[in-house]
Design a protein around this motif. Structure first.
Motif, PDB file in Angstrom:
ATOM      1  N   GLY A  89      -8.998  -2.683 -45.642  1.00 22.97           N
ATOM      2  CA  GLY A  89     -10.000  -2.302 -46.634  1.00 22.97           C
ATOM      3  C   GLY A  89      -9.952  -3.311 -47.774  1.00 22.97           C
ATOM      4  O   GLY A  89      -8.940  -4.024 -47.942  1.00 22.97           O
ATOM      5  N   ILE A  94      -7.560  -5.987 -53.291  1.00 21.01           N
ATOM      6  CA  ILE A  94      -7.380  -5.735 -54.737  1.00 21.01           C
ATOM      7  C   ILE A  94      -5.882  -5.693 -55.049  1.00 21.01           C
ATOM      8  O   ILE A  94      -5.409  -6.273 -56.035  1.00 21.01           O
ATOM      9  CB  ILE A  94      -8.081  -4.408 -55.143  1.00 21.01           C
ATOM     10  CG1 ILE A  94      -9.595  -4.551 -54.983  1.00 21.01           C
ATOM     11  CG2 ILE A  94      -7.709  -3.995 -56.573  1.00 21.01           C
ATOM     12  CD1 ILE A  94     -10.378  -3.246 -55.085  1.00 21.01           C
ATOM     13  N   ASN A 162     -19.521   0.711 -59.090  1.00 24.62           N
ATOM     14  CA  ASN A 162     -19.218   2.088 -58.718  1.00 24.62           C
ATOM     15  C   ASN A 162     -18.555   2.728 -59.940  1.00 24.62           C
ATOM     16  O   ASN A 162     -17.545   2.193 -60.400  1.00 24.62           O
ATOM     17  CB  ASN A 162     -18.263   2.095 -57.517  1.00 24.62           C
ATOM     18  CG  ASN A 162     -17.932   3.484 -57.037  1.00 24.62           C
ATOM     19  OD1 ASN A 162     -18.472   4.467 -57.536  1.00 24.62           O
ATOM     20  ND2 ASN A 162     -17.040   3.572 -56.066  1.00 24.62           N
ATOM     21  N   ASP A 189     -16.484  -7.804 -57.133  1.00 23.60           N
ATOM     22  CA  ASP A 189     -16.340  -6.823 -56.055  1.00 23.60           C
ATOM     23  C   ASP A 189     -17.736  -6.418 -55.588  1.00 23.60           C
ATOM     24  O   ASP A 189     -18.468  -5.735 -56.306  1.00 23.60           O
ATOM     25  CB  ASP A 189     -15.550  -5.618 -56.581  1.00 23.60           C
ATOM     26  CG  ASP A 189     -15.310  -4.559 -55.507  1.00 23.60           C
ATOM     27  OD1 ASP A 189     -15.916  -4.648 -54.421  1.00 23.60           O
ATOM     28  OD2 ASP A 189     -14.516  -3.636 -55.776  1.00 23.60           O
ATOM     29  N   ALA A 191     -18.691  -4.506 -52.817  1.00 24.34           N
ATOM     30  CA  ALA A 191     -18.555  -3.550 -51.712  1.00 24.34           C
ATOM     31  C   ALA A 191     -19.920  -3.061 -51.196  1.00 24.34           C
ATOM     32  O   ALA A 191     -20.056  -2.702 -50.032  1.00 24.34           O
ATOM     33  CB  ALA A 191     -17.704  -2.359 -52.163  1.00 24.34           C
ATOM     34  N   TYR A 192     -20.926  -3.061 -52.086  1.00 22.77           N
ATOM     35  CA  TYR A 192     -22.237  -2.501 -51.706  1.00 22.77           C
ATOM     36  C   TYR A 192     -23.320  -3.574 -51.612  1.00 22.77           C
ATOM     37  O   TYR A 192     -24.507  -3.271 -51.695  1.00 22.77           O
ATOM     38  CB  TYR A 192     -22.656  -1.430 -52.736  1.00 22.77           C
ATOM     39  CG  TYR A 192     -21.653  -0.321 -52.846  1.00 22.77           C
ATOM     40  CD1 TYR A 192     -21.691   0.764 -51.982  1.00 22.77           C
ATOM     41  CD2 TYR A 192     -20.618  -0.378 -53.780  1.00 22.77           C
ATOM     42  CE1 TYR A 192     -20.744   1.769 -52.053  1.00 22.77           C
ATOM     43  CE2 TYR A 192     -19.661   0.627 -53.856  1.00 22.77           C
ATOM     44  CZ  TYR A 192     -19.735   1.696 -52.990  1.00 22.77           C
ATOM     45  OH  TYR A 192     -18.786   2.691 -53.050  1.00 22.77           O
ATOM     46  N   THR A 219     -16.672  -5.593 -47.876  1.00 20.32           N
ATOM     47  CA  THR A 219     -16.009  -4.577 -47.047  1.00 20.32           C
ATOM     48  C   THR A 219     -16.859  -4.196 -45.837  1.00 20.32           C
ATOM     49  O   THR A 219     -18.084  -4.336 -45.859  1.00 20.32           O
ATOM     50  CB  THR A 219     -15.705  -3.305 -47.876  1.00 20.32           C
ATOM     51  OG1 THR A 219     -15.011  -2.383 -47.050  1.00 20.32           O
ATOM     52  CG2 THR A 219     -16.958  -2.644 -48.420  1.00 20.32           C
ATOM     53  N   SER A 221     -16.589  -1.069 -44.937  1.00 25.41           N
ATOM     54  CA  SER A 221     -16.537   0.395 -45.084  1.00 25.41           C
ATOM     55  C   SER A 221     -17.877   1.028 -45.455  1.00 25.41           C
ATOM     56  O   SER A 221     -18.042   2.230 -45.293  1.00 25.41           O
ATOM     57  CB  SER A 221     -15.539   0.782 -46.180  1.00 25.41           C
ATOM     58  OG  SER A 221     -14.250   0.361 -45.856  1.00 25.41           O
ATOM     59  N   ARG A 230     -10.667   0.751 -41.739  1.00 21.72           N
ATOM     60  CA  ARG A 230     -10.003   0.049 -42.828  1.00 21.72           C
ATOM     61  C   ARG A 230      -9.984  -1.463 -42.628  1.00 21.72           C
ATOM     62  O   ARG A 230      -8.992  -2.030 -42.177  1.00 21.72           O
ATOM     63  CB  ARG A 230      -8.561   0.570 -43.038  1.00 21.72           C
ATOM     64  CG  ARG A 230      -8.376   2.059 -43.124  1.00 21.72           C
ATOM     65  CD  ARG A 230      -9.221   2.703 -44.208  1.00 21.72           C
ATOM     66  NE  ARG A 230      -8.918   2.192 -45.527  1.00 21.72           N
ATOM     67  CZ  ARG A 230      -9.867   1.695 -46.342  1.00 21.72           C
ATOM     68  NH1 ARG A 230     -11.137   1.645 -45.970  1.00 21.72           N
ATOM     69  NH2 ARG A 230      -9.546   1.274 -47.531  1.00 21.72           N
TER      70      ARG A 230
END
Ligand code: PMP
Length: 367
Positions: A89, A94, A162, A189, A191-192, A219, A221, A230
């Motif tokens: 993940g 991080i 987030n 970051d 992630a989205y 990611t 995820s 993960r």
């Protein structure tokens, strides 16, 4: 035994209730989880087959270099394979950053509220955090720059952020990178990132050459739908990747995660479909919120942070009794809000009906 003193007052991550547990407790047949920004459409259908085919020889360690997925991503992104660092993940990447770059006496800068793992891991390293309040859900980049001092080692930019969903646009990122001292690491970051539709979003990876202090996190995820396996990664300058790989355990991503991620990455049609459907459902949900006179933060993600006239906990409780798990803003540092992951259309319509009833009950003072 005495743990490191920084652990005083810290607590382990408490996961939300599991679906089966909630079903049992409330006697419900079906629970719809819209709390962790997972992909309600699952993942590429091609993943199942490859996982079945590779589900053997568990007596052997996985490829510690994650060669196949590394080659696929580096070719696609037009970078050197050694610029990638894979983690269990992006959470783990991080952790690598904090363990490699933060020490006692150092400080690290982040927005607040933002993804909590930046601060959590920094504390474990004995570093202090400077938390700069968001402005209407957006990073206060000038405030973050102003907070940098001679002990600052890492600045965290979460874009989309987030829990608010707001992005850092291209001109703002450029200005920030230019003004930030080159010996301070900037972590972007993303992630989205797959969900972003704004025209002024930056191509963050393109800045790594000019700013070798930049690390971009991605990611599998979220849009790729592989949270349960993960796997995530960081993209950065090779010298930084080298350091982070020293902090990495030799076999930190599993064989199944590597194979699944490779297949998922190759199926961009699935990602396009996921993003199209999610965004359509999100815009329809926002129209509903407008009709209900509920305000919300700008969102370039698969979730919306909705502002409420009452506590997030009260709506959370109400929705839970009706079979929906969302995230209360109280738990996220923004009281009187709820963060709702965008789900399938039918589920969103059902959710809207419950929200409507909740609001009506509020007006009637019966909640
Ligand atoms: N960054 C952000 C902004 C997130 O929201 C999350 C997951 N909620 C992560 C990182 C970590 O994701 P993962 O470890 O599953 O890759």
């Amino acid at each position: 035994m005495k743990a490191k003193s920084v652990f005083n007052g810290m607590s382990a991550y408490k996961p939300g209730k599991q679906i089966e547990e909630v079903k049992r407790e409330l006697g419900l047949d079906r629970i719809i989880k819209l709390a962790s920004n997972e992909n309600p459409f699952g993942y590429s259908s091609k993943v199942d087959q490859v996982v079945k085919d590779s589900a053997n020889h568990f007596e052997l360690y996985p490829d510690g270099y994650a060669t196949a997925i590394r080659e696929e991503i580096s070719q696609d992104l037009n970078i050197d394979g050694d610029q990638l660092v894979f983690g269990c993940g992006s959470d783990e990447v991080i952790d690598f950053i904090c363990r490699s770059y933060l020490d006692e006496g150092d400080n690290t800068i982040m927005a607040t509220p933002t993804f909590p793992q930046y601060k959590h891991n920094a504390i474990i390293q004995g570093a202090t955090s400077k938390e700069i309040p968001l402005i209407n859900g957006y990073h206060d980049l000038q405030g973050m720059l102003d907070a940098i001092d001679e002990n600052t080692r890492v600045v965290w930019l979460c874009s989309p952020n987030n829990p608010t969903g707001c992005i850092i646009n291209q001109p703002s990122l450029e200005t920030f990178l230019e003004a930030c001292p080159r010996d301070v690491m900037v972590v972007m970051d993303e992630a989205y990132v797959e969900y972003i539709s704004a025209d002024d979003a930056p191509d963050s990876l393109s800045y790594i050459k000019e700013y070798p202090n930049l690390v971009v996190l991605r990611t599998f995820s979220k849009a790729y739908g592989l949270a349960g396996l993960r796997i995530g990664f960081g993209v950065c300058d090779m010298t930084v990747a080298n350091i982070l790989n020293i902090a990495r355990g030799p076999f930190n991503t599993t064989k199944l995660a590597q194979f699944a991620a490779l297949e998922a990455y190759r199926d961009q049609t699935f990602i396009t479909e996921t993003v199209k459907t999610t965004n359509r459902n999100k815009f329809e949900f926002m129209e509903f919120l407008d009709r209900m006179d509920l305000d919300y933060y700008d969102s370039e993600t698969n979730f919306v942070l909705v502002k409420l006239p009452v506590s997030g906990d009260s709506m959370f409780d109400y929705l839970l009794k009706n079979g929906f798990i969302v995230r209360s803003g109280e738990a996220l540092g923004i009281p009187n809000s709820v963060r709702i992951t965008i789900g399938k259309k039918d589920d969103m319509l059902l959710l809207e009906a419950h929200i409507k009833t909740f609001l009506r009950a509020l007006e009637d003072d019966t909640v």
